[in-house]
Design a protein around this motif. Sequence first.
Motif, PDB file in Angstrom:
ATOM      1  N   VAL A   1      42.211  41.508  42.195  1.00 37.37           N
ATOM      2  CA  VAL A   1      40.872  41.499  41.582  1.00 37.37           C
ATOM      3  C   VAL A   1      39.870  40.681  42.408  1.00 37.37           C
TER       4      VAL A   1
ATOM      5  N   HIS B   1      46.392  40.645  37.278  1.00 38.08           N
ATOM      6  CA  HIS B   1      45.339  39.781  37.851  1.00 38.08           C
ATOM      7  C   HIS B   1      45.938  38.907  38.939  1.00 38.08           C
TER       8      HIS B   1
ATOM      9  N   HIS C   1      45.506  37.930  43.433  1.00 39.57           N
ATOM     10  CA  HIS C   1      44.696  38.018  44.648  1.00 39.57           C
ATOM     11  C   HIS C   1      45.661  38.000  45.820  1.00 39.57           C
TER      12      HIS C   1
ATOM     13  N   ASP D   1      47.278  35.040  38.741  1.00 43.19           N
ATOM     14  CA  ASP D   1      46.015  34.688  39.406  1.00 43.19           C
ATOM     15  C   ASP D   1      46.293  33.929  40.703  1.00 43.19           C
TER      16      ASP D   1
ATOM     17  N   LYS E   1      35.368  43.976  37.883  1.00 40.60           N
ATOM     18  CA  LYS E   1      35.614  42.563  37.596  1.00 40.60           C
ATOM     19  C   LYS E   1      34.307  41.792  37.580  1.00 40.60           C
TER      20      LYS E   1
ATOM     21  N   HIS F   1      42.274  35.139  31.562  1.00 41.99           N
ATOM     22  CA  HIS F   1      42.550  33.709  31.460  1.00 41.99           C
ATOM     23  C   HIS F   1      42.624  33.246  30.002  1.00 41.99           C
TER      24      HIS F   1
END
Length: 325
Positions: free
Chosen positions: A68, A22, A24, A269, A150, A212
């Motif tokens: 994601v 996960h 970006h 993340d 997602k 998360h």
Amino acid sequence: MPQVQTARGPVASSGLGPTLMHEHIFILTADVQQNYPEEWGDEDARVADAVRQLRALAAAGITTIVDVTVLGQGRFIPRIQRVAEQVPELNIVVATGCYTFDDVPLFFSRRTPRMEARLGRPARDVMADFFVRDITEGIAGTGVRAGMLKCAVDEKGLTRGVERVLRAVCRAHVLTGTPITIHTHAASQHGPAILEVLGDEGADLSRVVLGHSGDVTQPDYLESMASAGLILGMDRFGIDHFASFAERADLVMELCRRGLADHMVLSHDYSCYLDWFPPGALDDLRDWHYLHVSHDVLPYLRNHGVTQDQLDAMLVRTPARILGG
Ligand SMILES: [Zn+2]
């Protein structure tokens, strides 16, 4: 041999190697950026910055990330392709889906199966159709196919809009076999409500990541979710606003101790650029970058008795199984 789609085309799932599930690269508000581009600045410089950070990640031994970033987060695949071409040592799996905590984007709000039927057309959900097209044909003419679905279920839980997205994601998953990752608000413990919808839609729980999960130390809740079949996303290492480094790492250790190493995946993340905060607002998150798992988390877990086999489960085997099916 199961294949996984990446920004540079398909690769064998057995060759993915250590994987962050996960991440970006860029998260942005597309229509604001189109009209007020001064903060984003120079496109070439942004791409070069991402290339530099991702090369360092690959040099640290991570060979695959899942980006994601979906609708609502400014997904723009040609830019990801530019980055991917310059970091050939790293696989970048891209995603489809929709990120909302409440309503669906206005584009979709009246494009419903009921409206289609009223207009004399087959009662289809255009949202699910878009997700399937991204997976089977590719995204916006780029030829890049999504390898992950997602959605988000945040503090408000399964609002009408959130449930519509979750069901559309599930339908695309059932039709194509593509795995799912769900942003969740761990403290709210929406897992049971999410499980009900996943069951209703016939999802393969072993390929659904409850994202998360490490934001709050609640091992009994997480154990019950893993026992139901879900994978736990311990995927915000470095975001100390919700949980400290020790809290996140100790929770992973505790779940390993409970025999759940093969039900967890690791990530940050992180994003090289995120326009949801003004410049400087996240500077206190000094460990929030792509290298934190490699440089800090893995050594800490090793030093505290987590075995190499358990680390391989979280970083290599479970990601390959989720992504490859
Ligand atoms: Zn995210």
